[in-house]
Design an enzyme around this catalytic site. Sequence first.
Site, PDB file in Angstrom:
ATOM      1  N   LYS A  37      -4.923  36.351  21.612  1.00  0.00           N
ATOM      2  CA  LYS A  37      -4.751  36.377  20.156  1.00  0.00           C
ATOM      3  C   LYS A  37      -5.937  35.718  19.454  1.00  0.00           C
ATOM      4  O   LYS A  37      -6.379  36.172  18.395  1.00  0.00           O
ATOM      5  CB  LYS A  37      -3.450  35.661  19.780  1.00  0.00           C
TER       6      LYS A  37
ATOM      7  N   ASP B  29      -1.998  42.480   8.706  1.00  0.00           N
ATOM      8  CA  ASP B  29      -2.225  41.349   9.602  1.00  0.00           C
ATOM      9  C   ASP B  29      -2.871  40.244   8.770  1.00  0.00           C
ATOM     10  O   ASP B  29      -4.088  40.231   8.551  1.00  0.00           O
ATOM     11  CB  ASP B  29      -3.123  41.755  10.766  1.00  0.00           C
TER      12      ASP B  29
ATOM     13  N   ALA C  68       3.522  30.880   9.463  1.00  0.00           N
ATOM     14  CA  ALA C  68       4.644  31.784   9.194  1.00  0.00           C
ATOM     15  C   ALA C  68       4.819  32.822  10.295  1.00  0.00           C
ATOM     16  O   ALA C  68       3.844  33.318  10.873  1.00  0.00           O
ATOM     17  CB  ALA C  68       4.438  32.490   7.852  1.00  0.00           C
TER      18      ALA C  68
ATOM     19  N   LYS D 226      23.171  51.093   0.090  1.00  0.00           N
ATOM     20  CA  LYS D 226      23.509  50.605   1.420  1.00  0.00           C
ATOM     21  C   LYS D 226      23.627  51.778   2.396  1.00  0.00           C
ATOM     22  O   LYS D 226      24.292  52.775   2.110  1.00  0.00           O
ATOM     23  CB  LYS D 226      24.821  49.829   1.373  1.00  0.00           C
TER      24      LYS D 226
ATOM     25  N   ASN E  28      13.445  37.204  11.453  1.00  0.00           N
ATOM     26  CA  ASN E  28      13.403  36.464  12.708  1.00  0.00           C
ATOM     27  C   ASN E  28      14.017  35.087  12.494  1.00  0.00           C
ATOM     28  O   ASN E  28      14.467  34.770  11.404  1.00  0.00           O
ATOM     29  CB  ASN E  28      11.961  36.372  13.233  1.00  0.00           C
TER      30      ASN E  28
ATOM     31  N   LEU F  13      -3.317  36.958   9.262  1.00  0.00           N
ATOM     32  CA  LEU F  13      -4.237  36.061   9.956  1.00  0.00           C
ATOM     33  C   LEU F  13      -5.584  36.730  10.202  1.00  0.00           C
ATOM     34  O   LEU F  13      -6.642  36.166   9.899  1.00  0.00           O
ATOM     35  CB  LEU F  13      -3.615  35.604  11.272  1.00  0.00           C
TER      36      LEU F  13
ATOM     37  N   PHE G 112      -0.872  30.626  14.603  1.00  0.00           N
ATOM     38  CA  PHE G 112       0.156  30.172  15.528  1.00  0.00           C
ATOM     39  C   PHE G 112       0.582  31.346  16.406  1.00  0.00           C
ATOM     40  O   PHE G 112       0.658  32.485  15.923  1.00  0.00           O
ATOM     41  CB  PHE G 112       1.361  29.622  14.773  1.00  0.00           C
TER      42      PHE G 112
ATOM     43  N   LYS H 190      -7.703  38.173  16.832  1.00  0.00           N
ATOM     44  CA  LYS H 190      -7.552  37.871  15.404  1.00  0.00           C
ATOM     45  C   LYS H 190      -8.834  37.342  14.764  1.00  0.00           C
ATOM     46  O   LYS H 190      -8.973  37.387  13.544  1.00  0.00           O
ATOM     47  CB  LYS H 190      -6.441  36.835  15.194  1.00  0.00           C
TER      48      LYS H 190
END
Length: 396
Positions: A338, A305, A273, A286, A209, A307, A324, A342
Amino acid sequence: MNGKRILLIVGGGIAAYKACELIRLLRKQGAVVRCVLTEGATHFVQPMTFAALSEQPVHTSLWDLKDEAEMGHIRLSREADLIVICPATADLLARMAAGIADDLATTLLLATDTAVLAAPAMNVRMWQHPATRRNVAQLRADGVTVIEPDEGPMACGEYGPGRLPDPEAIVAAIAAALGSTRGPLAGRHLLITAGPTHEPIDPVRYIANRSSGRQGYAIAAAAARAGARVTLVSGPVTLPTPPGVTRVDVETALEMAAAVEAALPADAAVMVAAVADWHAEAAAAKIKKPADGTPPALSLVENPDILAGLARHATRRPRLVIGFAAETDDLLANAQAKLTRKGADWIVANDVSGDVMGGADTHLHLVTAAGIEDWQPMRKDDAATRLVARITESLS
């Protein structure tokens, strides 16, 4: 730092003026600062300025008969608890690495057995030049602490790494070098994650990302300035390690999860992160484009997960767990969901539909069980300082 003796060597660069603020901050913490100016430094800032700020004699020449009779460069170099070079120019680093002693500054550096910390400042091309990289590597091998410069616009008009770090960051590095870190988070351990994760699909490609890691690194720097012991688990980024921070580099989500577990226990965890949700079983070679143009099928597996696992840790849950939420729509609703899903104590929500990822500015909302705080748009560094202040209040 009360009573610590700092010998400050000021190199001949435009950033020499920032050494004045460094003296003020060091003295505010109780340090005794004595200054040595290179000839180049005297062209930017007058010795009288440093004498007034330090309330100590300033030394500029190896050939000053009075100074040599009363103090001497050998004694001057060995009576300090730490020698700090700020700014450390490319020329000064090169002479240090080569063991040259052709002026007062380099002579006392060669004659000392005191710990040395250098804060570089120079043009981006000079910092990235192979000769400077060799010199820095040699100095670090010799036991000199060389902190990383900041990235940003320079007096010459160019942009990149090479700016002198803020004086507050240099003070944090000095405190760490002296083993005398103090502040409202002294004695606390903060665990912070930052950056993206890269999930390989073959030897040359990966799923990732756009996270730059800037917000997480800013929080780590602010926590270190507040006196905390900071462990920064970082995905692949190009940012320098903040002064006083212990950095653990990882690539994948599985590696990050393991590094987070290994860093426990912690008083607070700030999971900044942008961890990839899935990974694939990476191909050994490849992946080739099929002749008929059919896209290859990737079998994705959900990543741990991190967190939620930390928030529900059976034995070593941090007292404060902060996540975050980077969202492009329904920001606050998604952040509140969340928080519950979480099991975190706080969620810091930020809208990433614009250029927040990789940028210097952000607009955060702090979501807790008590409600939502809108922090208004601000610099990421300022947001980091504000979050660390809230963490300090919570832990105390």
